[in-house]
Design a protein around this motif. Structure first.
Motif, PDB file in Angstrom:
ATOM      1  N   LYS A 205       1.011  -1.359  -0.182  1.00 14.81           N
ATOM      2  CA  LYS A 205      -0.150   0.003  -0.223  1.00 14.81           C
ATOM      3  C   LYS A 205       0.899   1.317  -0.009  1.00 14.81           C
ATOM      4  O   LYS A 205       1.766   1.205   0.628  1.00 14.81           O
ATOM      5  N   LYS A 206       0.678   2.303  -0.691  1.00 10.97           N
ATOM      6  CA  LYS A 206       1.631   3.418  -1.036  1.00 10.97           C
ATOM      7  C   LYS A 206       0.718   4.737  -1.001  1.00 10.97           C
ATOM      8  O   LYS A 206      -0.318   4.678  -1.439  1.00 10.97           O
ATOM      9  N   GLY A 207       1.592   5.739  -0.943  1.00 11.30           N
ATOM     10  CA  GLY A 207       0.599   7.210  -0.934  1.00 11.30           C
ATOM     11  C   GLY A 207       1.482   8.157  -0.135  1.00 11.30           C
ATOM     12  O   GLY A 207       2.357   7.877   0.452  1.00 11.30           O
ATOM     13  N   MET A 208       0.838   9.399  -0.244  1.00 13.97           N
ATOM     14  CA  MET A 208       1.752  10.584   0.248  1.00 13.97           C
ATOM     15  C   MET A 208       1.081  10.732   1.608  1.00 13.97           C
ATOM     16  O   MET A 208      -0.144  10.613   1.780  1.00 13.97           O
ATOM     17  N   LEU A 209       1.810  11.030   2.753  1.00  9.65           N
ATOM     18  CA  LEU A 209       1.422  11.497   4.106  1.00  9.65           C
ATOM     19  C   LEU A 209       1.967  12.709   4.502  1.00  9.65           C
ATOM     20  O   LEU A 209       2.994  13.011   3.927  1.00  9.65           O
ATOM     21  N   PHE A 210       1.470  13.391   5.485  1.00  8.45           N
ATOM     22  CA  PHE A 210       2.107  14.626   6.045  1.00  8.45           C
ATOM     23  C   PHE A 210       2.737  14.403   7.271  1.00  8.45           C
ATOM     24  O   PHE A 210       1.974  13.499   8.073  1.00  8.45           O
ATOM     25  N   HIS A 211       3.692  14.857   7.742  1.00 14.66           N
ATOM     26  CA  HIS A 211       4.339  14.753   9.170  1.00 14.66           C
ATOM     27  C   HIS A 211       4.840  16.072   9.519  1.00 14.66           C
ATOM     28  O   HIS A 211       5.085  17.258   8.637  1.00 14.66           O
TER      29      HIS A 211
ATOM     30  N   TRP B  44       4.532  21.395   8.076  1.00 15.49           N
ATOM     31  CA  TRP B  44       4.136  20.227   7.382  1.00 15.49           C
ATOM     32  C   TRP B  44       5.126  19.798   6.441  1.00 15.49           C
ATOM     33  O   TRP B  44       5.242  20.553   5.681  1.00 15.49           O
TER      34      TRP B  44
ATOM     35  N   SER C 156       5.316  16.637   3.268  1.00 11.02           N
ATOM     36  CA  SER C 156       4.670  15.457   2.727  1.00 11.02           C
ATOM     37  C   SER C 156       5.909  14.529   2.495  1.00 11.02           C
ATOM     38  O   SER C 156       7.041  14.724   1.862  1.00 11.02           O
TER      39      SER C 156
ATOM     40  N   TYR D 115       6.408  10.214   0.933  1.00  9.51           N
ATOM     41  CA  TYR D 115       5.881   9.155   0.102  1.00  9.51           C
ATOM     42  C   TYR D 115       6.186   7.898   0.969  1.00  9.51           C
ATOM     43  O   TYR D 115       7.462   7.600   1.450  1.00  9.51           O
ATOM     44  N   PHE D 116       5.111   7.423   1.615  1.00  3.15           N
ATOM     45  CA  PHE D 116       5.017   5.941   2.193  1.00  3.15           C
ATOM     46  C   PHE D 116       4.784   4.758   1.375  1.00  3.15           C
ATOM     47  O   PHE D 116       3.739   4.900   0.770  1.00  3.15           O
TER      48      PHE D 116
ATOM     49  N   PHE E 184       9.623   5.373   4.205  1.00  5.18           N
ATOM     50  CA  PHE E 184       9.412   6.502   3.778  1.00  5.18           C
ATOM     51  C   PHE E 184      10.348   7.161   2.910  1.00  5.18           C
ATOM     52  O   PHE E 184      11.544   7.099   2.962  1.00  5.18           O
TER      53      PHE E 184
END
Length: 66
Positions: free
Chosen positions: A4-10, A17, A19, A21-22, A33
């Motif tokens: 499973k993959k996609g962009m997340l913010f931390h 913030w 972004s 890619y995880f 990441f």
């Protein structure tokens, strides 16, 4: 291998913030990441081998946490 993959913010140490890619690799029980989707070398990994996951009620997504 299931991924499973996609962009997340931390939130960074500078209260900004960012972004990333995880990629979750379920067979390895790791979340890698990267700087971006095109990156080939991960910045790091999160070991989720001993983590416990629970389903949550749909109503939790209606709350504002930030």
């Amino acid at each position: 291998m299931k991924k499973k993959k996609g962009m997340l913010f931390h939130l960074t140490g500078h209260n900004r913030w960012k972004s990333l890619y995880f990629v979750l690799v379920s067979a390895q029980k790791l979340i890698y990441f990267f700087e971006g989707e095109e990156s080939t070398k991960p910045k790091g990994a999160i070991n989720i081998r001993n983590s416990v996951f629970h389903t949550v009620d749909e109503s939790i997504f209606k709350k504002k946490y930030w």
